[in-house]
Motif scaffolding. Structure first.
Motif, PDB file in Angstrom:
ATOM      1  N   GLU A 125       4.910  25.774  26.949  1.00  0.00           N
ATOM      2  CA  GLU A 125       6.005  24.877  27.393  1.00  0.00           C
ATOM      3  C   GLU A 125       6.303  24.975  28.782  1.00  0.00           C
ATOM      4  O   GLU A 125       6.896  23.814  28.969  1.00  0.00           O
ATOM      5  CB  GLU A 125       7.287  25.702  26.512  1.00  0.00           C
ATOM      6  N   PRO A 126       6.089  25.886  29.595  1.00  0.00           N
ATOM      7  CA  PRO A 126       6.481  25.552  30.808  1.00  0.00           C
ATOM      8  C   PRO A 126       5.823  24.356  31.490  1.00  0.00           C
ATOM      9  O   PRO A 126       6.377  23.476  32.285  1.00  0.00           O
ATOM     10  CB  PRO A 126       5.967  26.912  31.762  1.00  0.00           C
ATOM     11  N   PRO A 127       4.360  24.206  31.330  1.00  0.00           N
ATOM     12  CA  PRO A 127       3.863  22.889  31.922  1.00  0.00           C
ATOM     13  C   PRO A 127       4.347  21.668  31.326  1.00  0.00           C
ATOM     14  O   PRO A 127       4.577  20.587  31.862  1.00  0.00           O
ATOM     15  CB  PRO A 127       2.312  23.101  31.657  1.00  0.00           C
ATOM     16  N   MET A 128       4.814  21.647  30.011  1.00  0.00           N
ATOM     17  CA  MET A 128       5.394  20.383  29.488  1.00  0.00           C
ATOM     18  C   MET A 128       6.753  20.368  30.059  1.00  0.00           C
ATOM     19  O   MET A 128       7.013  19.114  30.469  1.00  0.00           O
ATOM     20  CB  MET A 128       5.598  20.808  27.680  1.00  0.00           C
ATOM     21  N   ALA A 129       7.706  21.206  30.130  1.00  0.00           N
ATOM     22  CA  ALA A 129       8.921  20.974  30.974  1.00  0.00           C
ATOM     23  C   ALA A 129       8.581  20.262  32.463  1.00  0.00           C
ATOM     24  O   ALA A 129       9.324  19.354  32.911  1.00  0.00           O
ATOM     25  CB  ALA A 129       9.486  22.278  31.193  1.00  0.00           C
ATOM     26  N   MET A 143      12.134  26.845  31.935  1.00  0.00           N
ATOM     27  CA  MET A 143      11.348  27.190  30.571  1.00  0.00           C
ATOM     28  C   MET A 143      10.728  28.349  30.504  1.00  0.00           C
ATOM     29  O   MET A 143      10.559  28.949  29.513  1.00  0.00           O
ATOM     30  CB  MET A 143      10.494  25.856  30.541  1.00  0.00           C
ATOM     31  N   ALA A 144      10.132  28.778  31.611  1.00  0.00           N
ATOM     32  CA  ALA A 144       9.240  30.033  31.524  1.00  0.00           C
ATOM     33  C   ALA A 144      10.192  31.312  31.288  1.00  0.00           C
ATOM     34  O   ALA A 144      10.173  32.208  30.624  1.00  0.00           O
ATOM     35  CB  ALA A 144       8.318  30.327  32.837  1.00  0.00           C
ATOM     36  N   LYS A 145      11.386  31.214  32.051  1.00  0.00           N
ATOM     37  CA  LYS A 145      12.564  32.140  31.847  1.00  0.00           C
ATOM     38  C   LYS A 145      12.910  32.218  30.364  1.00  0.00           C
ATOM     39  O   LYS A 145      13.294  33.173  29.729  1.00  0.00           O
ATOM     40  CB  LYS A 145      13.564  32.056  32.872  1.00  0.00           C
ATOM     41  N   HIS A 146      13.255  30.953  29.817  1.00  0.00           N
ATOM     42  CA  HIS A 146      13.679  30.739  28.451  1.00  0.00           C
ATOM     43  C   HIS A 146      12.832  31.236  27.534  1.00  0.00           C
ATOM     44  O   HIS A 146      13.261  32.020  26.617  1.00  0.00           O
ATOM     45  CB  HIS A 146      13.950  29.169  28.245  1.00  0.00           C
ATOM     46  N   ILE A 147      11.647  31.208  27.587  1.00  0.00           N
ATOM     47  CA  ILE A 147      10.500  31.828  26.782  1.00  0.00           C
ATOM     48  C   ILE A 147      10.347  33.297  26.872  1.00  0.00           C
ATOM     49  O   ILE A 147      10.491  33.778  25.868  1.00  0.00           O
ATOM     50  CB  ILE A 147       9.264  31.029  27.012  1.00  0.00           C
ATOM     51  N   ARG A 148      10.555  33.688  28.056  1.00  0.00           N
ATOM     52  CA  ARG A 148      10.628  35.092  28.244  1.00  0.00           C
ATOM     53  C   ARG A 148      11.829  35.956  27.594  1.00  0.00           C
ATOM     54  O   ARG A 148      11.666  36.932  27.080  1.00  0.00           O
ATOM     55  CB  ARG A 148      10.538  35.544  29.864  1.00  0.00           C
TER      56      ARG A 148
END
Length: 242
Positions: free
Chosen positions: A111-115, A219-224
């Motif tokens: 997800e982070p690379p997609m964002a 996005m990385a924070k969101h997934i964490r």
């Protein structure tokens, strides 16, 4: 020493017909939207019974290569929808006993690379899609099932904003598996909805500004945060997803 041979597999007639039609579709000789001849004509061309043709068409329809449009008796060439393809992958993953942790870990990689890519490639209509998903999630009195669906839909909007069909298809089975875990967690953690809404808002802002680095970071924070939510809700990450 005697030589042994494998048995010859007898392929049903309907399967041969289905393969022949599928090959024409995959080679683009038959394109999306084109209608096939009537069953009787196909039976004549293949030299088989009409019931054989009908069974072959059913198989291709279930695979998403054909569809019967409203008001027409003829089959039309179509493309498998992402959601339909993803459902089969999701079921396969579930049967392999994938866990909450495996889905979460896969999302952290995807997800982070997609964002980041969405921030670079987005259009105005993509921003409208993201904004609508944010709005639906934050509406008052949204019941849990719908809230979870809207949360997943935000990810789908990010995927569409990349304008990369492979990435969009790759994320879909994970989102199907994410929804059950969110459904368990979201009402057990009081701050979950507020944190999801805040992250969506930040990502929307970054994507709108074409700030790829900020979009990836949020996005990385969101997934964490999802992992923190599971822990607060006492969901064991090594549990399999039903």
């Amino acid at each position: 020493m005697s030589v042994e041979f494998d048995q010859i597999l007898l392929v049903p007639g309907y399967r041969k017909v289905a393969v022949a039609i599928a090959e024409r579709i995959l080679s683009r000789e038959l394109r999306e939207g084109e209608r096939l001849p009537p069953e009787t004509e196909l039976a004549r061309q293949f030299g088989v019974n009409r019931s054989t043709v009908r069974e072959a068409l059913r198989e291709l329809e279930s695979g998403g290569l054909l569809e019967r449009r409203q008001g027409s008796k003829l089959m039309t060439v179509s493309r498998p929808r992402h959601r339909a393809v993803a459902k089969d992958v999701s079921r396969a993953l579930a049967l392999h006993d994938v866990t909450f942790f495996e889905v979460w870990e896969a999302l952290t990689q995807l997800e982070p690379p997609m964002a980041e890519l969405a921030a670079r490639n987005r259009t105005h209509s993509d921003l409208d899609c993201l904004a609508a998903a944010c709005q639906r999630f934050t509406e008052d009195n949204v019941e849990t099932g719908k809230a979870v669906h809207h949360a997943a839909e935000f990810f789908r909007c990010v995927g569409r904003a990349t304008h990369n069909q492979v990435l969009g298809l790759a994320q879909e089975p994970l989102l199907d598996l994410l929804e059950p875990s969110l459904r368990v967690m979201i009402d057990k953690v009081p701050q979950a909805r507020a944190r999801i809404a805040a992250a969506q808002s930040r990502m929307l802002e970054a994507i709108a500004k074409r700030d790829a680095e900020a979009a990836r970071s949020w996005m990385a924070k969101h997934i964490r945060d999802f992992r923190k939510g599971y822990e607060l809700a006492n969901i064991a990450l090594d549990c399999r997803i039903d």
